[in-house]
Design an enzyme around this catalytic site. Sequence first.
Site, short mmCIF file in Angstrom:
data_model
loop_
_atom_site.label_atom_id
_atom_site.label_comp_id
_atom_site.label_asym_id
_atom_site.label_seq_id
_atom_site.Cartn_x
_atom_site.Cartn_y
_atom_site.Cartn_z
N ASP A 288 -26.32 57.95 -81.23
CA ASP A 288 -26.66 59.01 -80.30
C ASP A 288 -27.04 58.40 -78.96
O ASP A 288 -27.16 57.19 -78.83
CB ASP A 288 -27.82 59.88 -80.84
CG ASP A 288 -29.09 59.07 -81.04
OD1 ASP A 288 -29.01 57.82 -81.06
OD2 ASP A 288 -30.17 59.67 -81.21
N ASP B 56 -41.03 56.55 -88.82
CA ASP B 56 -41.01 55.09 -88.69
C ASP B 56 -41.68 54.74 -87.38
O ASP B 56 -41.62 55.52 -86.42
CB ASP B 56 -39.58 54.54 -88.67
CG ASP B 56 -38.95 54.70 -87.29
OD1 ASP B 56 -38.51 55.82 -86.96
OD2 ASP B 56 -38.93 53.72 -86.52
N ASP C 46 -31.24 52.29 -88.31
CA ASP C 46 -30.90 53.11 -87.15
C ASP C 46 -29.47 52.75 -86.72
O ASP C 46 -28.83 51.88 -87.31
CB ASP C 46 -31.93 52.91 -86.03
CG ASP C 46 -32.00 51.48 -85.54
OD1 ASP C 46 -31.12 50.66 -85.90
OD2 ASP C 46 -32.94 51.16 -84.80
N SER C 47 -28.99 53.44 -85.71
CA SER C 47 -27.58 53.26 -85.33
C SER C 47 -27.39 52.12 -84.35
O SER C 47 -26.27 51.73 -84.06
CB SER C 47 -27.08 54.54 -84.68
OG SER C 47 -27.73 54.71 -83.42
N GLY C 48 -28.48 51.60 -83.82
CA GLY C 48 -28.38 50.58 -82.78
C GLY C 48 -28.48 51.14 -81.39
O GLY C 48 -28.80 50.43 -80.44
N GLY C 49 -28.23 52.45 -81.25
CA GLY C 49 -28.20 53.05 -79.92
C GLY C 49 -29.51 52.92 -79.16
O GLY C 49 -29.52 52.57 -77.97
N PHE C 50 -30.62 53.17 -79.84
CA PHE C 50 -31.90 53.16 -79.14
C PHE C 50 -32.22 51.78 -78.58
O PHE C 50 -32.66 51.65 -77.43
CB PHE C 50 -33.01 53.62 -80.09
CG PHE C 50 -34.34 53.82 -79.41
CD1 PHE C 50 -34.61 54.99 -78.72
CD2 PHE C 50 -35.31 52.83 -79.43
CE1 PHE C 50 -35.82 55.18 -78.09
CE2 PHE C 50 -36.53 53.01 -78.79
CZ PHE C 50 -36.78 54.19 -78.11
N GLY D 29 -35.27 61.29 -79.69
CA GLY D 29 -35.58 61.53 -78.28
C GLY D 29 -37.00 62.02 -78.05
O GLY D 29 -37.31 62.60 -77.01
N GLN E 61 -30.97 66.06 -80.64
CA GLN E 61 -31.42 65.67 -79.31
C GLN E 61 -31.72 66.93 -78.50
O GLN E 61 -31.74 68.02 -79.06
CB GLN E 61 -30.37 64.77 -78.63
CG GLN E 61 -30.28 63.36 -79.23
CD GLN E 61 -31.51 62.49 -78.92
OE1 GLN E 61 -32.40 62.90 -78.15
NE2 GLN E 61 -31.58 61.31 -79.54
#
Lengths: 380, 380
Positions: free
Chosen positions: B147, B268, B93-97, B218, B191
């Site tokens: 995101d 996932d 993942d991008s790390g954002g969550f 989201g 999103q």
Amino acid sequence: MSVPNHFDLLATDGAARTGRLTTPHGVVRTPAFMPVGTAGAMKGLHWREVRDAGADIVLGNTYHLMLRPGAERIAALGGLQRFTTWNGPMLTDSGGFQVMSLAQLRKVSEKAVNFRSHIDGAAIELSPERAIEVQLLLGSDIAMQLDECVRLPAERADIERAMQLSLRWAERCKRAFETAPDGHMLFGIVQGGDVPELRHASARGLIELGFHGYAIGGLAVGEPQEVMLAMIEEAAPILPADRPRYLMGVGTPEDMLEAVARGIDMFDCVMPTRNGRHGVAFTRFGPVNLRNARHADDPRPLDEASDWPSTRNCSRAYLHHLIKSGETLGAMLLSEINIAYYQRLMRDIREAITRGSFETFRMQTRADWEQGDIASRDPA
Amino acid sequence: MSVPNHFDLLATDGAARTGRLTTPHGVVRTPAFMPVGTAGAMKGLHWREVRDAGADIVLGNTYHLMLRPGAERIAALGGLQRFTTWNGPMLTDSGGFQVMSLAQLRKVSEKAVNFRSHIDGAAIELSPERAIEVQLLLGSDIAMQLDECVRLPAERADIERAMQLSLRWAERCKRAFETAPDGHMLFGIVQGGDVPELRHASARGLIELGFHGYAIGGLAVGEPQEVMLAMIEEAAPILPADRPRYLMGVGTPEDMLEAVARGIDMFDCVMPTRNGRHGVAFTRFGPVNLRNARHADDPRPLDEASDWPSTRNCSRAYLHHLIKSGETLGAMLLSEINIAYYQRLMRDIREAITRGSFETFRMQTRADWEQGDIASRDPA
């Protein structure tokens, strides 16, 4: 002697021995290390991994199992081997040692030890007869007599009193074991602390009663290694050569190597799994602490010459990361790596005794340990 | 469109699809469930067990890995696949969550999200460019755009602002990804919360930019299941049929079955391992809580018809005992059993789609779940 013998002594080399112990659930190659599956489970290992690592036999703790889930329940579910899915040879201790270390309000009398469960405070009486009954319910291949184990250092009078009580309990355990199915075994336990004459008296008393095998108990309870080895040297030569000898609760790889050199056949210890959970690996180079920052960038495995996949394939950097991050996998990998190391040590010991080169093996192994871990890599 | 395609759509059945996604570290069969190896490790499973259970691909969390052990360190050690010994396809993942859910003093600006590490409080800036740089350092086969994910329910204005920001970040991520080695992929993330028009606008904006695959983000953030499914129905039909579609952070077996029916290819979720640690097994009969006392004396396995050994061989009584005793092995077994169940569900879904009988499979599977667990045994 009327007690049947299930042990075949295959070869000796000095005092070191290799043999084969036949149990109702399979054959145990000796010298043997028994991983400890306290409450019906190894900490951090699947049973299939214990088997793959090379273990023939494991140990279950009567104290834990009688409290939870209960011996009668395990019996109704087909016995401990089936309950756990291990399905191989199992030795159970008598519960006495854990009562001494874990239970509350413990009181030892001639009749029994009375205590309160550390789980729910329930009052429980563990007599020699009940200790055997519980182990028969569990269906263990090898049961242990109930004994009283004294932590060292201790007064000689206390050691002697506990040793004599343990001898009387040995006789009661033997009588209670008469109903055991064929092939199941009961081991007596030599007590006597660090007093040679008491060790002699205990061993002779047990031999007179007659058991399938003999354990040396009351060691690895706080005394220096040389005292432990000296007590083995007092007791082992007295014990019948055709019966298995089990040193209880031992120990480090070095303890075991030196005990084999003095005639011991069987061991158990929580050290490989407990130390693994704390980040320490047992290796050909001695113990390696993976918490140390020197491993953080090291792509090398613990031992590239090991035949155990995780020991050979996982980088020190990865193990360091897992341990530092508190990831379960770190404890799982190091527990498995350590159990595999202990089993490989036993395998190599058996082969060396068979070849008649145990002394050479022992010196080489000690030299490897003393040389220590591989050097750190250059920061360049 | 200049973005190469690594996805082969093999069969469809209604909106359900089965295909093959080719990554630098191997082929992923879809629909695919990706177990989550948060900080470079699965909780309670060895990588060999993840593989044996049938997983083709796993997910790593950029947020955790960039904080510890660090992306530059993992790059120096040969990348995440090699570092972990998994050596198969990995999506990051991008790390954002995680920044949104775990980090302290978080502040989102046009440029980046700034936060403090939950481990040591260090100030860190995660821009779209840095999120891609980190994922390239990790060497993930599939990287995700950065995101902003809004927890539902939320105001439409907030949802729209975050969606538009995510679109602008998608463009910056795509530009930063131009240096990626051949075969590596970048997915854009749709999103738009629970607002159909915003979902449409987001999907169209991403398609205009062009990505290797498209995720729906989201969701599974607090909304009812029908809202989640409705949003998939809004977004999926707009997405290019020849590209993989990934529903992030989902979910229960039922969520996944229904999402596949609406055209989703990848999932996932931490649920199989997290619920396993808490004593819940996912089975053909729906979720089974092993803490329940009704299992204490039950010698039957979770599902005697399962082809996964632990599901078929471990008694409910044993699993109950392990969970009640807090033994690591209980969490290990149930995590493994659940990952295996999720992978079997995916396998069966793929086969049903290939055979053209997905709707029958879906109804039968739902009926089995609704029927619930096998009855307790008679106390007799």
